[in-house]
Design a protein around this motif. Sequence first.
Motif, PDB file in Angstrom:
ATOM      1  N   ARG A 102       0.834  -1.205   0.000  1.00  0.00           N
ATOM      2  CA  ARG A 102       0.000   0.000   0.000  1.00  0.00           C
ATOM      3  C   ARG A 102       0.871   1.257   0.000  1.00  0.00           C
ATOM      4  O   ARG A 102       0.573   2.233  -0.691  1.00  0.00           O
ATOM      5  N   GLU A 103       1.943   1.203   0.784  1.00  0.00           N
ATOM      6  CA  GLU A 103       2.838   2.356   0.849  1.00  0.00           C
ATOM      7  C   GLU A 103       3.510   2.595  -0.498  1.00  0.00           C
ATOM      8  O   GLU A 103       3.660   3.742  -0.942  1.00  0.00           O
ATOM      9  N   ALA A 104       3.903   1.502  -1.160  1.00  0.00           N
ATOM     10  CA  ALA A 104       4.550   1.618  -2.466  1.00  0.00           C
ATOM     11  C   ALA A 104       3.604   2.219  -3.503  1.00  0.00           C
ATOM     12  O   ALA A 104       4.040   2.916  -4.434  1.00  0.00           O
ATOM     13  N   GLN A 105       2.307   1.973  -3.334  1.00  0.00           N
ATOM     14  CA  GLN A 105       1.315   2.519  -4.261  1.00  0.00           C
ATOM     15  C   GLN A 105       0.953   3.966  -3.930  1.00  0.00           C
ATOM     16  O   GLN A 105       0.198   4.602  -4.669  1.00  0.00           O
ATOM     17  N   GLY A 106       1.486   4.457  -2.804  1.00  0.00           N
ATOM     18  CA  GLY A 106       1.202   5.831  -2.413  1.00  0.00           C
ATOM     19  C   GLY A 106      -0.215   6.037  -1.929  1.00  0.00           C
ATOM     20  O   GLY A 106      -0.749   7.155  -2.012  1.00  0.00           O
ATOM     21  N   LEU A 107      -0.831   4.973  -1.417  1.00  0.00           N
ATOM     22  CA  LEU A 107      -2.209   5.081  -0.946  1.00  0.00           C
ATOM     23  C   LEU A 107      -2.279   5.846   0.372  1.00  0.00           C
ATOM     24  O   LEU A 107      -1.328   5.859   1.155  1.00  0.00           O
ATOM     25  N   MET A 108      -3.420   6.462   0.611  1.00  0.00           N
ATOM     26  CA  MET A 108      -3.616   7.283   1.799  1.00  0.00           C
ATOM     27  C   MET A 108      -3.475   6.453   3.072  1.00  0.00           C
ATOM     28  O   MET A 108      -3.913   5.306   3.133  1.00  0.00           O
ATOM     29  N   TYR A 109      -2.853   7.063   4.090  1.00  0.00           N
ATOM     30  CA  TYR A 109      -2.707   6.401   5.382  1.00  0.00           C
ATOM     31  C   TYR A 109      -4.085   6.240   6.015  1.00  0.00           C
ATOM     32  O   TYR A 109      -4.836   7.198   6.172  1.00  0.00           O
ATOM     33  N   ASP A 110      -4.411   5.015   6.363  1.00  0.00           N
ATOM     34  CA  ASP A 110      -5.702   4.721   6.993  1.00  0.00           C
ATOM     35  C   ASP A 110      -5.515   3.491   7.868  1.00  0.00           C
ATOM     36  O   ASP A 110      -5.260   2.400   7.361  1.00  0.00           O
ATOM     37  N   ARG A 111      -5.631   3.676   9.182  1.00  0.00           N
ATOM     38  CA  ARG A 111      -5.403   2.570  10.108  1.00  0.00           C
ATOM     39  C   ARG A 111      -6.322   1.388   9.828  1.00  0.00           C
ATOM     40  O   ARG A 111      -5.948   0.233  10.008  1.00  0.00           O
ATOM     41  N   ARG A 112      -7.524   1.676   9.364  1.00  0.00           N
ATOM     42  CA  ARG A 112      -8.475   0.600   9.077  1.00  0.00           C
ATOM     43  C   ARG A 112      -8.004  -0.295   7.938  1.00  0.00           C
ATOM     44  O   ARG A 112      -8.449  -1.437   7.817  1.00  0.00           O
ATOM     45  N   MET A 113      -7.095   0.223   7.106  1.00  0.00           N
ATOM     46  CA  MET A 113      -6.612  -0.540   5.962  1.00  0.00           C
ATOM     47  C   MET A 113      -5.296  -1.257   6.242  1.00  0.00           C
ATOM     48  O   MET A 113      -4.706  -1.845   5.337  1.00  0.00           O
ATOM     49  N   PHE A 114      -4.820  -1.213   7.476  1.00  0.00           N
ATOM     50  CA  PHE A 114      -3.618  -1.971   7.818  1.00  0.00           C
ATOM     51  C   PHE A 114      -3.859  -3.448   7.520  1.00  0.00           C
ATOM     52  O   PHE A 114      -4.981  -3.959   7.645  1.00  0.00           O
ATOM     53  N   GLY A 115      -2.783  -4.142   7.183  1.00  0.00           N
ATOM     54  CA  GLY A 115      -2.909  -5.546   6.840  1.00  0.00           C
ATOM     55  C   GLY A 115      -3.559  -6.380   7.927  1.00  0.00           C
ATOM     56  O   GLY A 115      -4.395  -7.242   7.651  1.00  0.00           O
ATOM     57  N   ILE A 116      -3.209  -6.120   9.185  1.00  0.00           N
ATOM     58  CA  ILE A 116      -3.758  -6.917  10.279  1.00  0.00           C
ATOM     59  C   ILE A 116      -5.267  -6.735  10.382  1.00  0.00           C
ATOM     60  O   ILE A 116      -6.003  -7.677  10.699  1.00  0.00           O
ATOM     61  N   ASN A 117      -5.756  -5.521  10.089  1.00  0.00           N
ATOM     62  CA  ASN A 117      -7.193  -5.265  10.159  1.00  0.00           C
ATOM     63  C   ASN A 117      -7.949  -5.862   8.978  1.00  0.00           C
ATOM     64  O   ASN A 117      -9.105  -6.272   9.117  1.00  0.00           O
ATOM     65  N   GLN A 118      -7.294  -5.917   7.825  1.00  0.00           N
ATOM     66  CA  GLN A 118      -7.944  -6.429   6.624  1.00  0.00           C
ATOM     67  C   GLN A 118      -7.844  -7.943   6.498  1.00  0.00           C
ATOM     68  O   GLN A 118      -8.793  -8.598   6.065  1.00  0.00           O
ATOM     69  N   LEU A 119      -6.701  -8.496   6.885  1.00  0.00           N
ATOM     70  CA  LEU A 119      -6.464  -9.924   6.669  1.00  0.00           C
ATOM     71  C   LEU A 119      -6.787 -10.782   7.888  1.00  0.00           C
ATOM     72  O   LEU A 119      -7.324 -11.881   7.753  1.00  0.00           O
TER      73      LEU A 119
END
Length: 255
Positions: free
Chosen positions: A77-94
């Motif tokens: 996500r960081e490499a894609q330059g996506l907006m910082y969003d805690r809800r989108m952290f890997g641990i929360n999504q996966l």
Amino acid sequence: MGTRHLICIFWKGKWVIAQYGQFDGYPDGQGAKIVKFLAVARNIDNLKAGLEHHIYQPTTDEIDAIWAECEAWDEDREAQGLMYDRRMFGINQLYPSMARETSAGILGIIARASQTEQGEDGAEGGAEKKPKKIPVHLELEFANNTLFCEWAYVIDLDKEVLEVYGGGERKHDGHRFKDVGAEGDPVPAFICSFDFSEIYLMKSDKEFVEKVKKASDERAGVEEGSDEEEVLDLGEKEDEEGEDGVEGSAKGSSP
């Protein structure tokens, strides 16, 4: 708000869930969410089914693999330059069942698992179904860190009761957390409890919050009174020692 807490489930005579939460641990936050969940009888049936068939405690190697997968997600996500969003952290999504943000949401995750099956390819509704497995990490000994564990909630499915704890106290016989941690470790202080039948009859979660606040205030008053009694007792002992002529007393000064 960052208010660290524990949400625990005690079932069949043992701890099965001890979910660490980082945010909004107050009774009107995570506490209210727990009450809303328990107020629906079907949720409890589904929760038991999920606990029975769908949770597992991953090994150390499995936990390392989970975190590696989540870190890879975050780096992508960081490499894609996506907006910082805690809800989108890997641990929360996966693996939301392992996330500190999930808190009371763990109840719904486990309950829903009993309603969802996976095919061998991992897709829901596959021809050959198998139980969906949810990793859980018991962080029970966080209860001994009473400086940071501000609130603790225990759902006892055996006795059908919700217990609320806040602050800390010393261990004593009969305490829910008596066997958690070392013998001299502090434990969360009991505030009050609610039978499931009482929760069913509540008109709103505000009723729960008000009762917890009242019980907490009453406990604070008792503790304040106990402290004053200890100070008074100490003063009386000093007076008695002075009358007996102990060193440093009114009748005898230090040499």
